[in-house]
Each structure stands twice: as structure tokens, then as C-alpha cells.
Design an enzyme around this catalytic site. Structure first.
Site, PDB file in Angstrom:
ATOM      1  N   TYR A 150       5.618  -4.578   0.726  1.00  0.00           N
ATOM      2  CA  TYR A 150       4.695  -4.919  -0.369  1.00  0.00           C
ATOM      3  C   TYR A 150       5.439  -5.713  -1.453  1.00  0.00           C
ATOM      4  O   TYR A 150       4.957  -6.754  -1.924  1.00  0.00           O
ATOM      5  CB  TYR A 150       4.117  -3.621  -0.933  1.00  0.00           C
ATOM      6  CG  TYR A 150       3.139  -3.767  -2.072  1.00  0.00           C
ATOM      7  CD1 TYR A 150       1.810  -4.109  -1.834  1.00  0.00           C
ATOM      8  CD2 TYR A 150       3.521  -3.513  -3.391  1.00  0.00           C
ATOM      9  CE1 TYR A 150       0.893  -4.210  -2.876  1.00  0.00           C
ATOM     10  CE2 TYR A 150       2.612  -3.611  -4.439  1.00  0.00           C
ATOM     11  CZ  TYR A 150       1.299  -3.953  -4.176  1.00  0.00           C
ATOM     12  OH  TYR A 150       0.409  -4.048  -5.218  1.00  0.00           O
ATOM     13  N   ALA A 152       8.166  -7.486  -1.185  1.00  0.00           N
ATOM     14  CA  ALA A 152       8.544  -8.821  -0.687  1.00  0.00           C
ATOM     15  C   ALA A 152       7.336  -9.754  -0.737  1.00  0.00           C
ATOM     16  O   ALA A 152       7.447 -10.918  -1.144  1.00  0.00           O
ATOM     17  CB  ALA A 152       9.082  -8.720   0.733  1.00  0.00           C
TER      18      ALA A 152
END
Ligand SMILES: NC(=O)c1ccc[n+]([C@@H]2O[C@H](COP(=O)([O-])OP(=O)(O)OC[C@H]3O[C@@H](n4cnc5c(N)ncnc54)[C@H](OP(=O)(O)O)[C@@H]3O)[C@@H](O)[C@H]2O)c1
Length: 259
Positions: A150, A152
């Protein structure tokens, strides 16, 4: 008169949480909206609350064929499109070593690939002077052990927003992002389980949910979780800010100050 960018707006994830609050903010400012999401029921609830000013366009943005032409369809419904808000998102908390392949792919598709593809459509469809806003997260700049995928994706959205801002500038189409902290929506009211842990019984689930929310609240310098309207206000501003592009606005009750 409302600023250009805020009058005819497409909002992904517009049936619930932050997306619904953005839809309401645009509507209260006198604009009209198209709301998308997978489930028709939340979208129809927004239509019913503001008769004649909301169009529901159910769409799974993870599907390449369903999201194709989405911005053009919204533009046809509204008679032009000035604003695009990418608010749809999913999160699954899994620590490294327990990151499920399907969950990884799904989070990247909805949180990173879809906003890029929809942003590309927005460059073509938005009227000059219009704007797009991407809902990122403070987890783009601050990691949790369980948020690798999430975080990233939400960090990636900031970078793609900057490229879209450069690409849109010659036509005066702007791109910006908001980074919310912890906002009290269904997303935050999902119990975080340990890897492989089954969902507990109802009374235990309720008690643990209360404790989870209280832990999150205790982290907030301003003393409370965010409300969807707190973020919607920032999104509405960025949609209509004529000389702001490539910008990130943190709306987090001060939680990043803790780092
Ligand atoms: N709540 C927070 O603390 C917080 C903090 C930072 C950032 N954010 C971000 O804020 C955004 C809104 O989240 P929220 O907190 O308002 O939670 P939410 O109510 O769960 O909203 C998520 C929305 O995304 C839609 N969605 C999910 N997958 C989709 C798909 N494949 N196609 C189309 N729509 C899809 C959902 O609708 P359907 O299920 O009907 O498809 C729902 O309306 C997300 O991008 C989230 O990452 C939230």
C-alpha cells in the site's frame, strides 16, 4: 461562481467515505458529479440524496476493459468534465513474508495502475483550466511494517501525479495530491488481524475494533481521527486552485509531526 475544476467532477470511490464527502462538497458548492465504485448501492444512495445532480456509473477500475473510456463516459453524462478525483483505494495489512500474491496485485492495480491510466484519460478529456486530484496517504512517506505494498503504491501515485502535472500544463490541466492521515471510514474500521488469524466472534471483534480505534486516536496530535469532510475540503480547494499543480497537501491532524 465556483472555480473551474469544481463544477463537473468525476469521483472514483465516490459512494463511500472520503469519496462521498468529496462528492457532497462539490455538490454543496453548486457543481454536479459522476460517482463510481464497484457496488451500485452506495452510488445510488448519493443519487437519491441529491436528485438530478449526481450520476452513478458503476465500474471496477481494476478491470482494463471497464475503466477504458471512463472519463469520456463521465464527460458525456455531465456535458463536459472539469475535475477528476481518484479516491478509490484498497488496503490489506500484511507483514513481509506474509504478503499474498493476489492481494499484492490487487492493491497495485487499484492504487497505482488505475490512477495512472485514468490520469492519462483525464489529460485528454478535462477542459483547459481543469484539475485532477489523487488521494494518496501519509503512508506514502511513513511506513508501517504491514503496509509495504500500500505504501509503495501511494508513494508511486505522488510521482505519477508529478508527470501528469507536467504533461497537462501546456493545456492548463493541473494535477495534485492529498495525503490524508487516519480518517474514520470503513477502511480504518476493518480489524487488523495477524497473518493467518481467523476473524474473531462478534463481541470480541467489536471490543478489538474499539481498542484499535482508540490506539489510532491516541497517536493524533490534534486529538481526534480525521473526518472525511476534513479531506474533502482540501480536495475541493486543489480542484479549483488555478496556479497550483504538482503539489502535495498533507491533511493528517499532525500525525507526521510525530516522526
Ligand atoms: N481512511 C483513511 O484513514 C485513509 C488514509 C489515507 C488515505 N486513504 C485513502 O482514501 C481513499 C478513500 O478511502 P476511504 O477511507 O474513504 O475508504 P472506503 O470508504 O473504503 O473507500 C474506498 C472506495 O474505493 C472503492 N473501490 C475499491 N476498489 C475499487 C475498484 N476496484 N473499482 C472501483 N472502486 C473501488 C470502494 O467502492 P466499492 O467497494 O463499491 O468498489 C470505496 O468506495 C483511498 O484511496 C484510501 O487509500 C484513506
Amino acid at each position: 461562481m465556483s472555480p473551474i475544476g469544481t463544477r463537473k467532477v468525476l469521483i472514483t470511490g465516490g459512494g463511500t467515505g472520503i469519496g462521498r464527502a468529496v462528492a457532497e462538497a462539490v455538490l454543496r458548492a453548486g457543481g454536479s458529479v459522476v460517482v463510481t465504485g464497484r457496488r451500485p448501492e452506495p452510488l445510488e444512495a448519493v443519487v437519491a440524496a441529491f436528485p438530478g445532480r449526481v450520476h452513478a456509473l458503476p465500474c471496477d477500475i481494476a478491470s482494463v476493459s471497464e475503466r477504458e473510456g471512463l472519463l469520456s463516459r463521465a464527460s458525456a453524462l455531465l456535458g463536459g468534465l472539469e475535475g477528476f478525483v481518484h479516491c478509490a483505494g484498497i488496503v490489506e495489512h500484511q507483514p513481509p513474508g506474509h504478503i499474498d500474491e493476489a492481494s499484492l496485485r490487487a492493491q497495485l492495480e487499484v492504487n497505482l495502475v488505475a490512477p495512472l491510466r485514468l490520469g492519462e484519460q483525464a489529460l485528454q478529456v478535462l477542459e483547459p483550466g481543469g484539475g485532477m486530484v489523487f488521494v494518496s496517504s501519509t503512508l506514502a512517506v511513513r511506513a508501517l511494517e504491514t503496509s509495504a505494498v500500500y505504501s509503495a503504491a501511494k508513494a508511486g501515485v505522488l510521482q505519477l501525479m508529478r508527470s501528469l502535472a507536467l504533461a497537462g500544463a501546456p493545456r492548463r490541466v493541473r494535477a495534485n495530491a492529498v495525503l490524508p492521515g487516519v480518517v474514520d471510514t470503513d477502511m480504518v474500521r476493518t480489524l487488523r488481524l495477524a497473518p493467518g488469524e481467523p476473524m474473531p466472534s462478534e463481541p470480541e471483534r467489536t471490543a478489538r475494533m474499539g481498542a484499535q480505534l482508540e490506539r489510532l486516536r491516541a497517536l493524533q496530535p490534534l486529538g481526534r481521527l480525521g473526518r472525511p469532510e476534513d479531506v474533502a475540503e482540501a480536495v475541493l480547494y486543489l480542484l479549483g486552485a488555478p496556479w497550483t499543480t504538482g503539489a502535495e497537501m498533507v491533511v493528517d491532524g499532525g500525525i507526521l509531526l510525530r516522526e
